[in-house]
Design an enzyme around this catalytic site. Structure first.
Site, short mmCIF file in Angstrom:
data_model
loop_
_atom_site.label_atom_id
_atom_site.label_comp_id
_atom_site.label_asym_id
_atom_site.label_seq_id
_atom_site.Cartn_x
_atom_site.Cartn_y
_atom_site.Cartn_z
N GLY A 294 1.01 9.44 2.92
CA GLY A 294 2.46 9.26 2.85
C GLY A 294 3.02 10.12 1.73
O GLY A 294 2.32 10.43 0.77
N GLN B 169 9.13 12.62 -4.45
CA GLN B 169 7.88 13.18 -4.99
C GLN B 169 7.86 14.71 -4.97
O GLN B 169 7.00 15.32 -5.58
CB GLN B 169 6.69 12.63 -4.21
CG GLN B 169 6.47 11.14 -4.42
CD GLN B 169 5.29 10.64 -3.62
OE1 GLN B 169 5.43 10.33 -2.44
NE2 GLN B 169 4.12 10.59 -4.23
N CYS C 15 -1.58 7.12 -5.39
CA CYS C 15 -0.31 7.82 -5.20
C CYS C 15 -0.51 9.29 -5.56
O CYS C 15 -1.12 9.60 -6.59
CB CYS C 15 0.75 7.19 -6.10
SG CYS C 15 2.37 7.96 -5.95
N LEU C 16 0.02 10.19 -4.74
CA LEU C 16 -0.14 11.63 -5.01
C LEU C 16 0.56 12.02 -6.31
O LEU C 16 0.25 13.06 -6.89
CB LEU C 16 0.40 12.46 -3.84
CG LEU C 16 -0.32 12.28 -2.49
CD1 LEU C 16 0.26 13.23 -1.45
CD2 LEU C 16 -1.82 12.49 -2.61
N HIS D 286 4.94 1.40 0.45
CA HIS D 286 4.75 2.27 -0.72
C HIS D 286 5.81 3.38 -0.73
O HIS D 286 6.41 3.66 -1.77
CB HIS D 286 3.32 2.84 -0.68
CG HIS D 286 2.98 3.77 -1.78
ND1 HIS D 286 2.03 3.48 -2.74
CD2 HIS D 286 3.43 5.02 -2.09
CE1 HIS D 286 1.94 4.49 -3.60
NE2 HIS D 286 2.77 5.45 -3.22
N GLU D 287 6.05 3.99 0.44
CA GLU D 287 7.00 5.11 0.51
C GLU D 287 8.44 4.63 0.33
O GLU D 287 9.24 5.29 -0.33
CB GLU D 287 6.85 5.89 1.82
CG GLU D 287 5.50 6.57 2.01
CD GLU D 287 4.97 7.29 0.78
OE1 GLU D 287 5.77 7.92 0.06
OE2 GLU D 287 3.76 7.21 0.52
N HIS E 54 9.16 4.24 -3.20
CA HIS E 54 9.48 5.53 -3.85
C HIS E 54 10.97 5.84 -3.76
O HIS E 54 11.57 6.31 -4.72
CB HIS E 54 8.72 6.67 -3.19
CG HIS E 54 7.36 6.93 -3.78
ND1 HIS E 54 7.17 7.24 -5.11
CD2 HIS E 54 6.12 6.95 -3.22
CE1 HIS E 54 5.88 7.43 -5.34
NE2 HIS E 54 5.22 7.26 -4.21
ZN ZN Z 1 3.20 7.34 -3.97
#
Ligand code: ZN
Length: 175
Positions: free
Chosen positions: A46, A51, A88-89, A130-131, A134
């Site tokens: 995701g 991000q 998380c990226l 999660h997204e 964000h």
């Molecule tokens: Zn994340």
């Protein structure tokens, strides 16, 4: 398609509440393509627009077989609960168990501009939550106990010691 640099914990855009997308324009469709491309190249499931430094309510999810585009997504229902490891990226190499709803019903806009409803369970539901977090400026660390959050934040700061800036380039693996 373009590989976009990913913003890391500490970058203010990760803490912004992203704004609604008024219309699915050419620019939004491009952003969706770039998000998928960047997410897959980086091995994620995701990626939200915050991000990559864009505070708009756009994100993508792909947990294996069913790519999902989120534009102005809203969670209509959540039920059950699950606890599993999350990463998380934007916070590489930091992982923790996070509690999420097991099942969600969401409403989102498609690339055609229509509102549609999507149901998801398990891992896919986790990735969606999660997204959407964000897009509200929330990170998975915020879902942990204060003690755990402090521990992981210190770990992150140690790993980051000496690093400059709050973005990282995505590099294709094995290329
Ligand atoms: Zn994340």
């Amino acid at each position: 398609m373009t590989l976009l640099p990913i913003h890391l914990l500490g970058s203010p855009v990760l803490r912004e509440r992203a704004r609604e997308v008024p219309e699915v324009t050419h620019q939004v469709r491009h952003l969706v393509d770039d998000l998928f491309h960047t997410m897959r190249t980086d091995g994620g499931v995701g990626l939200a627009a915050n991000q990559v430094g864009v505070a708009e309510r756009v994100a993508v999810v792909d947990t294996g077989n069913d790519p999902l585009i989120l534009i102005n997504p809203v969670i209509l229902e959540r039920s059950g609960s699950q606890v599993d490891e999350e990463g998380c990226l934007s916070i590489p190499e930091v992982f923790a168990d996070v509690e999420r709803a097991q099942h969600v019903l969401i409403e989102t806009t498609t690339l055609d501009g229509a509102r549609t409803r999507v149901e998801a369970d398990g891992f896919r539901a986790r990735a969606i939550q999660h997204e959407i977090d964000h897009l509200d400026g929330i990170l998975f660390l915020d879902r942990l106990s204060p003690l755990k959050r402090r521990m992981l934040t210190r770990k992150w700061q140690k790993m980051r010691a000496g690093s400059v800036g709050y973005t990282r380039e995505v590099v294709p693996k094995g290329g």
